[in-house]
Design an enzyme around this catalytic site. Sequence first.
Site, PDB file in Angstrom:
ATOM      1  CE  LYS A   8      -1.923   2.894   2.104  1.00 39.55           C
ATOM      2  NZ  LYS A   8      -1.723   4.322   1.832  1.00 39.55           N
ATOM      3  CD  GLU A  46      12.791   0.267  10.096  1.00 35.86           C
ATOM      4  OE1 GLU A  46      13.331   1.244  10.632  1.00 35.86           O
ATOM      5  OE2 GLU A  46      13.211  -0.885  10.202  1.00 35.86           O
ATOM      6  CB  CYS A  74      13.194   8.754   8.763  1.00 34.28           C
ATOM      7  SG  CYS A  74      14.265   7.704   7.773  1.00 34.28           S
ATOM      8  CD  GLU A 106       9.820  12.590  11.557  1.00 31.06           C
ATOM      9  OE1 GLU A 106       8.663  12.154  11.648  1.00 31.06           O
ATOM     10  OE2 GLU A 106      10.764  11.927  11.091  1.00 31.06           O
TER      11      GLU A 106
HETATM   12  P1  NAD Z   1       2.346   8.483   7.586  1.00 31.74           P
HETATM   13  O1  NAD Z   1       2.447   7.722   8.847  1.00 31.74           O
HETATM   14  O2  NAD Z   1       1.401   9.616   7.513  1.00 31.74           O
HETATM   15  O3  NAD Z   1       1.918   7.513   6.397  1.00 31.74           O
HETATM   16  C1  NAD Z   1       2.676   6.363   6.079  1.00 31.74           C
HETATM   17  C2  NAD Z   1       1.779   5.372   5.379  1.00 31.74           C
HETATM   18  O4  NAD Z   1       0.783   4.948   6.295  1.00 31.74           O
HETATM   19  C3  NAD Z   1       1.050   5.923   4.169  1.00 31.74           C
HETATM   20  O5  NAD Z   1       0.978   4.924   3.183  1.00 31.74           O
HETATM   21  C4  NAD Z   1      -0.332   6.235   4.723  1.00 31.74           C
HETATM   22  O6  NAD Z   1      -1.350   6.200   3.768  1.00 31.74           O
HETATM   23  C5  NAD Z   1      -0.507   5.125   5.729  1.00 31.74           C
HETATM   24  N1  NAD Z   1      -1.418   5.430   6.823  1.00 31.74           N
HETATM   25  C6  NAD Z   1      -1.585   6.611   7.447  1.00 31.74           C
HETATM   26  N2  NAD Z   1      -2.473   6.472   8.463  1.00 31.74           N
HETATM   27  C7  NAD Z   1      -2.862   5.178   8.468  1.00 31.74           C
HETATM   28  C8  NAD Z   1      -3.750   4.415   9.288  1.00 31.74           C
HETATM   29  N3  NAD Z   1      -4.435   4.959  10.299  1.00 31.74           N
HETATM   30  N4  NAD Z   1      -3.897   3.109   9.019  1.00 31.74           N
HETATM   31  C9  NAD Z   1      -3.190   2.532   8.029  1.00 31.74           C
HETATM   32  N5  NAD Z   1      -2.353   3.198   7.216  1.00 31.74           N
HETATM   33  C10 NAD Z   1      -2.182   4.506   7.440  1.00 31.74           C
HETATM   34  O7  NAD Z   1       3.827   8.901   7.221  1.00 31.74           O
HETATM   35  P2  NAD Z   1       4.299   9.759   5.972  1.00 31.74           P
HETATM   36  O8  NAD Z   1       3.920  11.180   6.233  1.00 31.74           O
HETATM   37  O9  NAD Z   1       3.852   9.108   4.712  1.00 31.74           O
HETATM   38  O10 NAD Z   1       5.890   9.587   6.011  1.00 31.74           O
HETATM   39  C11 NAD Z   1       6.711  10.377   6.767  1.00 31.74           C
HETATM   40  C12 NAD Z   1       7.127   9.629   8.005  1.00 31.74           C
HETATM   41  O11 NAD Z   1       7.833   8.446   7.648  1.00 31.74           O
HETATM   42  C13 NAD Z   1       8.080  10.415   8.887  1.00 31.74           C
HETATM   43  O12 NAD Z   1       7.678  10.302  10.224  1.00 31.74           O
HETATM   44  C14 NAD Z   1       9.412   9.713   8.669  1.00 31.74           C
HETATM   45  O13 NAD Z   1      10.309   9.854   9.727  1.00 31.74           O
HETATM   46  C15 NAD Z   1       8.990   8.315   8.471  1.00 31.74           C
HETATM   47  N6  NAD Z   1      10.027   7.536   7.787  1.00 31.74           N
HETATM   48  C16 NAD Z   1      10.733   6.626   8.518  1.00 31.74           C
HETATM   49  C17 NAD Z   1      11.740   5.884   7.912  1.00 31.74           C
HETATM   50  C18 NAD Z   1      12.509   4.852   8.690  1.00 31.74           C
HETATM   51  O14 NAD Z   1      13.128   3.995   8.051  1.00 31.74           O
HETATM   52  N7  NAD Z   1      12.484   4.868  10.012  1.00 31.74           N
HETATM   53  C19 NAD Z   1      12.036   6.085   6.561  1.00 31.74           C
HETATM   54  C20 NAD Z   1      11.296   7.026   5.852  1.00 31.74           C
HETATM   55  C21 NAD Z   1      10.277   7.747   6.471  1.00 31.74           C
END
Ligand code: NAD
Length: 500
Positions: A193, A269, A304, A403
């Site tokens: 997804k 992650e 991240c 963040e």
């Molecule tokens: P997000 O949590 O908003 O969304 C991530 C994914 O989860 C998306 O596909 C989104 O549609 C889905 N999602 C959101 N809410 C959901 C729910 N309630 N149920 C199921 N799925 C849901 O994050 P983002 O804004 O897309 O990405 C940025 C974040 O990702 C930052 O916090 C960043 O630090 C983190 N990140 C972490 C790493 C790592 O390896 N630790 C790497 C890259 C990004």
Amino acid sequence: MTELPNSREQWETMAAELTINGRAFINGEYTDAASGDTFECRSPIDNRVLAQVVSCDQADVDQAVANARATFEAGCWSRMAPAARKQVMIKLAGLLLEHKEELALLETLDMGKPISDSLSVDIPAAARSLSWSGEAIDKVYDEIAPTPENEIGMITREPIGVVGAIVPWNFPLLMACWKLGPALATGNSVVLKPSEKSPLTAIRIAELAIEAGLPKGVLNVLPGFGHTAGKALALHNDVDTLVFTGSTRTAKQLMVYAGESNMKRIWLEAGGKSPNIVFADAPDLRAAASAAAGAICFNQGEVCTAGSRLLVEENIHDEFVAMVIEELQQWKPGHPLDPATNVGAIVDQQQLQTVLNYIEAGKQDGALLQTGGTQTLSETGGYYVQPTVFTGVSNKMRIAQEEIFGSVLSVITFNGEEEAVSIANDTDYGLAAAVWSQDIGKAHRVAKRLRAGSVWVNHYDGGDMTAPFGGYKQSGNGRDKSLHAFDKYTELKATWISLG
Ligand code: NAD
């Protein structure tokens, strides 16, 4: 061989000729959502509509999971010899590289990162994740336990079954491939997804996977708007493992969903607020300043591991901050399709507003704005922010604790090792950290005490597929990359045989 586009005009021409597919991919075929719903996928470069993308919901998730389960049980992939799976993985990696201009262009149009980064970082690293995992899978052995003479104890790894993978928008294809590499290499079937903010490359590689020889139904891709598809996947009783990259807020919610459903394994992650600690005895302050600028500007700060907290020893503070600001002159927002651009567009208006709100919060909390702090290039219709530096930041301020996911650097001073470690660890997160010192004892002492999954000494953001990547504390659990990633996608079985 055709030449790479090497000017903004050539990339624009290629973009105008691009056919963009916005459909879901289930059981080896592109399809619409059962509901017929779609959403607009817009480019943050200029807000133009790129495609109508299918918006999946529960019915599509049910369908994709059923197909993934059937394929897994059929064994066409899960029971294929590892050496044969390897060949498919390597072929898929090769196809990513063959199509790297198209994939890089999709990535840049979709989420706004500079085309030169998409081309030189995202797509090659995504391909590498697939080929590395494929290459490794026929070289990992199982174990035999030290048993008495009349017994044999075998400890074997088996694919876990159906993997749900939910990924973010900041490195869309790369984060997907950090999951797909080990998930597919170990023989699982996957329902992926992608983020609603950047679904296009995930949709495209599903087709390339079939071309590489992946059996139908092994990789399914379900774009969706909002939480609907992700929530349905996370709550699904026939998903064995959920792997996730995204925010800590969503990660916590997914743990609830796992508990409310089938106790699926869940690997997260999540976010970071990484300290970049510069001691006065850093081997090269200029190199440290250049790295500090890159650590907050690369990928518009939407990383991240962004070095968002710059901890500077008090006696070099003024000199070092001046150097960082000088180095920031090299990082200027520009048109993402211009190969010279190194800071692109923020992913969407909502994220732009988040970054601007944090800049406001920094000012209100009494931090000193040294440079940047404003939106720029708004005449393009896209979303751009000037790299921003605050000094006089206390580690308690919101800009030091939360963040931001934008190029907003918080400079915090410290005196000596103890205070550096104490400030660095005073955070909910624990993803990454860096320490700059030419005193090898000090560098090791500090590196050991930092509560972070990756620590860099005298540089920033090192590592490759050979090293695990993931977080302590609320940055998550488990690790992507390296052989350790296979742990997430396999069950351990003990088979104890009596020899009579
Ligand atoms: P997000 O949590 O908003 O969304 C991530 C994914 O989860 C998306 O596909 C989104 O549609 C889905 N999602 C959101 N809410 C959901 C729910 N309630 N149920 C199921 N799925 C849901 O994050 P983002 O804004 O897309 O990405 C940025 C974040 O990702 C930052 O916090 C960043 O630090 C983190 N990140 C972490 C790493 C790592 O390896 N630790 C790497 C890259 C990004």
